[in-house]
Design a protein around this motif. Structure first.
Motif, PDB file in Angstrom:
ATOM      1  N   PRO A 177       0.866  -1.192   0.000  1.00  0.00           N
ATOM      2  CA  PRO A 177       0.000   0.000   0.000  1.00  0.00           C
ATOM      3  C   PRO A 177       0.903   1.242   0.000  1.00  0.00           C
ATOM      4  O   PRO A 177       1.875   1.286   0.761  1.00  0.00           O
ATOM      5  CB  PRO A 177      -0.758  -0.116   1.333  1.00  0.00           C
ATOM      6  N   ASN A 178       0.612   2.193  -0.834  1.00  0.00           N
ATOM      7  CA  ASN A 178       1.433   3.413  -0.953  1.00  0.00           C
ATOM      8  C   ASN A 178       2.870   3.123  -1.388  1.00  0.00           C
ATOM      9  O   ASN A 178       3.782   3.896  -1.108  1.00  0.00           O
ATOM     10  CB  ASN A 178       1.444   4.196   0.363  1.00  0.00           C
ATOM     11  N   GLY A 179       3.071   1.991  -2.056  1.00  0.00           N
ATOM     12  CA  GLY A 179       4.412   1.619  -2.517  1.00  0.00           C
ATOM     13  C   GLY A 179       4.642   2.001  -3.965  1.00  0.00           C
ATOM     14  O   GLY A 179       4.321   3.125  -4.372  1.00  0.00           O
ATOM     15  N   THR A 180       5.175   1.056  -4.757  1.00  0.00           N
ATOM     16  CA  THR A 180       5.602   1.370  -6.127  1.00  0.00           C
ATOM     17  C   THR A 180       4.837   0.573  -7.185  1.00  0.00           C
ATOM     18  O   THR A 180       5.290   0.454  -8.323  1.00  0.00           O
ATOM     19  CB  THR A 180       7.111   1.086  -6.289  1.00  0.00           C
ATOM     20  N   GLY A 181       3.670   0.061  -6.810  1.00  0.00           N
ATOM     21  CA  GLY A 181       2.913  -0.755  -7.761  1.00  0.00           C
ATOM     22  C   GLY A 181       2.481  -0.004  -9.013  1.00  0.00           C
ATOM     23  O   GLY A 181       2.251  -0.609 -10.058  1.00  0.00           O
ATOM     24  N   HIS A 182       2.393   1.319  -8.924  1.00  0.00           N
ATOM     25  CA  HIS A 182       1.896   2.121 -10.052  1.00  0.00           C
ATOM     26  C   HIS A 182       2.998   2.555 -11.009  1.00  0.00           C
ATOM     27  O   HIS A 182       2.734   3.256 -11.971  1.00  0.00           O
ATOM     28  CB  HIS A 182       1.177   3.359  -9.514  1.00  0.00           C
ATOM     29  N   ILE A 183       4.246   2.184 -10.728  1.00  0.00           N
ATOM     30  CA  ILE A 183       5.323   2.546 -11.665  1.00  0.00           C
ATOM     31  C   ILE A 183       5.943   1.276 -12.248  1.00  0.00           C
ATOM     32  O   ILE A 183       5.819   0.189 -11.680  1.00  0.00           O
ATOM     33  CB  ILE A 183       6.428   3.409 -11.002  1.00  0.00           C
ATOM     34  N   LYS A 184       6.598   1.444 -13.397  1.00  0.00           N
ATOM     35  CA  LYS A 184       7.189   0.282 -14.076  1.00  0.00           C
ATOM     36  C   LYS A 184       8.652   0.187 -13.665  1.00  0.00           C
ATOM     37  O   LYS A 184       9.534   0.753 -14.308  1.00  0.00           O
ATOM     38  CB  LYS A 184       7.032   0.461 -15.592  1.00  0.00           C
ATOM     39  N   ALA A 185       8.859  -0.513 -12.554  1.00  0.00           N
ATOM     40  CA  ALA A 185      10.207  -0.617 -11.990  1.00  0.00           C
ATOM     41  C   ALA A 185      10.597  -2.084 -11.879  1.00  0.00           C
ATOM     42  O   ALA A 185       9.758  -2.936 -11.549  1.00  0.00           O
ATOM     43  CB  ALA A 185      10.234   0.027 -10.605  1.00  0.00           C
ATOM     44  N   LEU A 187      12.118  -3.503  -9.656  1.00  0.00           N
ATOM     45  CA  LEU A 187      11.944  -4.020  -8.301  1.00  0.00           C
ATOM     46  C   LEU A 187      10.587  -4.719  -8.128  1.00  0.00           C
ATOM     47  O   LEU A 187      10.483  -5.700  -7.389  1.00  0.00           O
ATOM     48  CB  LEU A 187      12.119  -2.902  -7.269  1.00  0.00           C
ATOM     49  N   ASN A 188       9.550  -4.241  -8.802  1.00  0.00           N
ATOM     50  CA  ASN A 188       8.241  -4.900  -8.707  1.00  0.00           C
ATOM     51  C   ASN A 188       8.288  -6.302  -9.325  1.00  0.00           C
ATOM     52  O   ASN A 188       7.550  -7.198  -8.918  1.00  0.00           O
ATOM     53  CB  ASN A 188       7.165  -4.095  -9.442  1.00  0.00           C
ATOM     54  N   GLY A 222       1.071 -10.106 -12.609  1.00  0.00           N
ATOM     55  CA  GLY A 222       2.439  -9.590 -12.530  1.00  0.00           C
ATOM     56  C   GLY A 222       2.743  -8.577 -13.628  1.00  0.00           C
ATOM     57  O   GLY A 222       3.589  -7.704 -13.441  1.00  0.00           O
ATOM     58  N   GLY A 223       2.052  -8.671 -14.757  1.00  0.00           N
ATOM     59  CA  GLY A 223       2.385  -7.778 -15.864  1.00  0.00           C
ATOM     60  C   GLY A 223       1.226  -7.417 -16.759  1.00  0.00           C
ATOM     61  O   GLY A 223       1.423  -7.010 -17.907  1.00  0.00           O
ATOM     62  N   ALA A 224       0.002  -7.526 -16.262  1.00  0.00           N
ATOM     63  CA  ALA A 224      -1.156  -7.163 -17.085  1.00  0.00           C
ATOM     64  C   ALA A 224      -2.319  -6.749 -16.189  1.00  0.00           C
ATOM     65  O   ALA A 224      -2.491  -7.272 -15.094  1.00  0.00           O
ATOM     66  CB  ALA A 224      -1.571  -8.335 -17.976  1.00  0.00           C
ATOM     67  N   ASN A 225      -3.127  -5.810 -16.675  1.00  0.00           N
ATOM     68  CA  ASN A 225      -4.312  -5.321 -15.952  1.00  0.00           C
ATOM     69  C   ASN A 225      -5.529  -6.186 -16.297  1.00  0.00           C
ATOM     70  O   ASN A 225      -5.629  -6.730 -17.398  1.00  0.00           O
ATOM     71  CB  ASN A 225      -4.641  -3.880 -16.365  1.00  0.00           C
ATOM     72  N   PHE A 226      -6.479  -6.248 -15.376  1.00  0.00           N
ATOM     73  CA  PHE A 226      -7.716  -6.995 -15.621  1.00  0.00           C
ATOM     74  C   PHE A 226      -8.772  -6.146 -16.307  1.00  0.00           C
ATOM     75  O   PHE A 226      -8.874  -4.941 -16.066  1.00  0.00           O
ATOM     76  CB  PHE A 226      -8.330  -7.476 -14.301  1.00  0.00           C
TER      77      PHE A 226
END
Ligand SMILES: *Cc1c(COP(=O)(O)O)cnc(C)c1O
Length: 341
Positions: A177-185, A187-188, A222-226
């Motif tokens: 939560p409030n991490g880096t899930g919204h960026i393409k890094a 590390l994710n 891991g790499g695609a939106n629903f």
């Protein structure tokens, strides 16, 4: 231009070295002018920021040949702005967005012989990325960076038609939560590797991640939106600040509304609702939409009415319309197709 002697329709998704890549370095607070390079190797300090603290971000997009023989890319300006957002979140300098698009054009032009012909199903995959290069041992952002963009030809995502896949609800999280899930890094992705390897070992194609805070809402794989279709033919797609904003998903939402006249809801989607949907798909550059036939929630199966043989009818319409726009068979919205040559 003579195309390379490659068996286009039997290509997989792997790295094949191509002739030229774009490289620009950031030092003393500024990007250099950038250049095309024939050198596919990178020599780095053993203490480079990227190697110690994973300061690296990336993008992914494709160049391909349309029916009338042009080489084009799809919405590269959105990749440029998403890379800028990723850079800001990891305290990296922004690579100017117009220069990003210019680098895309230069690399595709320079490797035009590797752009698969129309009809092969193959594409030229472009990988722009940026990473900290100077030695960093105390935890802080690097001072020097490299932006690099290489390309590699890749095969059709679905060989012999898109078969629905089976996914499982993961017990691991992909984002905090409030991490880096919204960026393409990177590390994710590093933290998703164990989850995907164990999913494969258990016989599943992908993981469905739930929101890490309450574990009640659908996030993404891991790499695609629903993208879901309801029984009364509405499109529903999860909204969350820890989902990566897929360009494919955003484009499909536009296509659903403006081309197909469908109602679209972008909102929180509770896992409890999923059993009531008619169709389910995964959106990303690689496949456009991968149909999901079945979701396994700790042994309890959700089987979509669209079944395990083919895409559901609305998913198929969305897929056909977006790929038709990409391939130049259907008129594209202003600015979606960047013609390179
Ligand atoms: C890249 C990516 C996607 C798909 O985005 P596109 O822009 O459609 O390719 C979805 N989820 C994650 C986590 C990603 O990294």
């Amino acid at each position: 231009m003579e195309k390379k002697n490659i068996d286009w329709s039997n290509l997989g998704f792997g790295y094949i070295q191509t002739d030229l890549r774009y490289v620009s370095n950031y030092k003393n607070g500024a990007w250099d002018e950038g250049t095309l390079s024939s050198d596919s190797m990178i020599t780095l300090s053993e203490c480079a920021g990227v190697l110690q603290y994973a300061q690296t971000i990336f993008e992914g997009l494709k160049a391909y040949t349309t029916e009338d023989g042009h080489i084009v890319t799809f919405r590269p300006d959105l990749n440029a702005s998403r890379l800028a957002d990723s850079a800001k979140r990891l305290e990296m300098p922004v690579f100017p967005e117009d220069r990003f698009v210019d680098a895309v054009v230069k690399v595709v032009e320079a490797n035009a012989a590797y752009v698969p012909p129309f009809g092969s199903g193959a594409t030229l995959y472009l990988r722009p990325y940026m990473f900290g290069t100077n030695p960093v041992i105390g935890v802080k952002p690097a001072d020097e960076y490299q932006f690099r963009l290489f390309c590699t030809p890749v095969g059709p995502y679905f060989k012999g038609g898109a078969k629905p896949i089976t996914i499982r609800v993961s017990d691991f999280d992909r984002a905090a939560p409030n991490g880096t899930g919204h960026i393409k890094a990177g590390l994710n992705y590093a933290m998703s590797l164990h989850a995907i390897v164990s999913a494969h070992e258990a016989g599943f194609d992908e993981n469905m991640y739930l929101d890490p805070k309450t574990r009640t809402k659908v996030e993404e794989t891991g790499g695609a939106n629903f993208l879901f279709v309801t029984k009364d033919n509405k499109i529903v797609t999860p909204k969350s600040n820890s989902i990566l904003p897929s360009i494919t998903r955003r484009s499909l939402v536009y296509v659903a509304k403006e081309y197909l006249g469908l109602e679209v809801e972008e909102r929180e989607v509770f896992f409890d609702e999923v059993k009531d949907f008619a169709e389910c798909g995964l959106c990303g550059t690689a496949a456009v939409i991968s149909p999901v036939g079945k979701i396994n929630d700790h042994g309890k199966e959700i089987c979509f009415p669209s079944g395990m043989e083919k895409m559901g009818p609305t998913t198929q319409k969305l897929y056909d319309t977006l790929t038709g726009i990409q391939m130049g068979k259907i008129e594209a919205p202003e600015g979606w197709i960047k013609v390179i040559k």
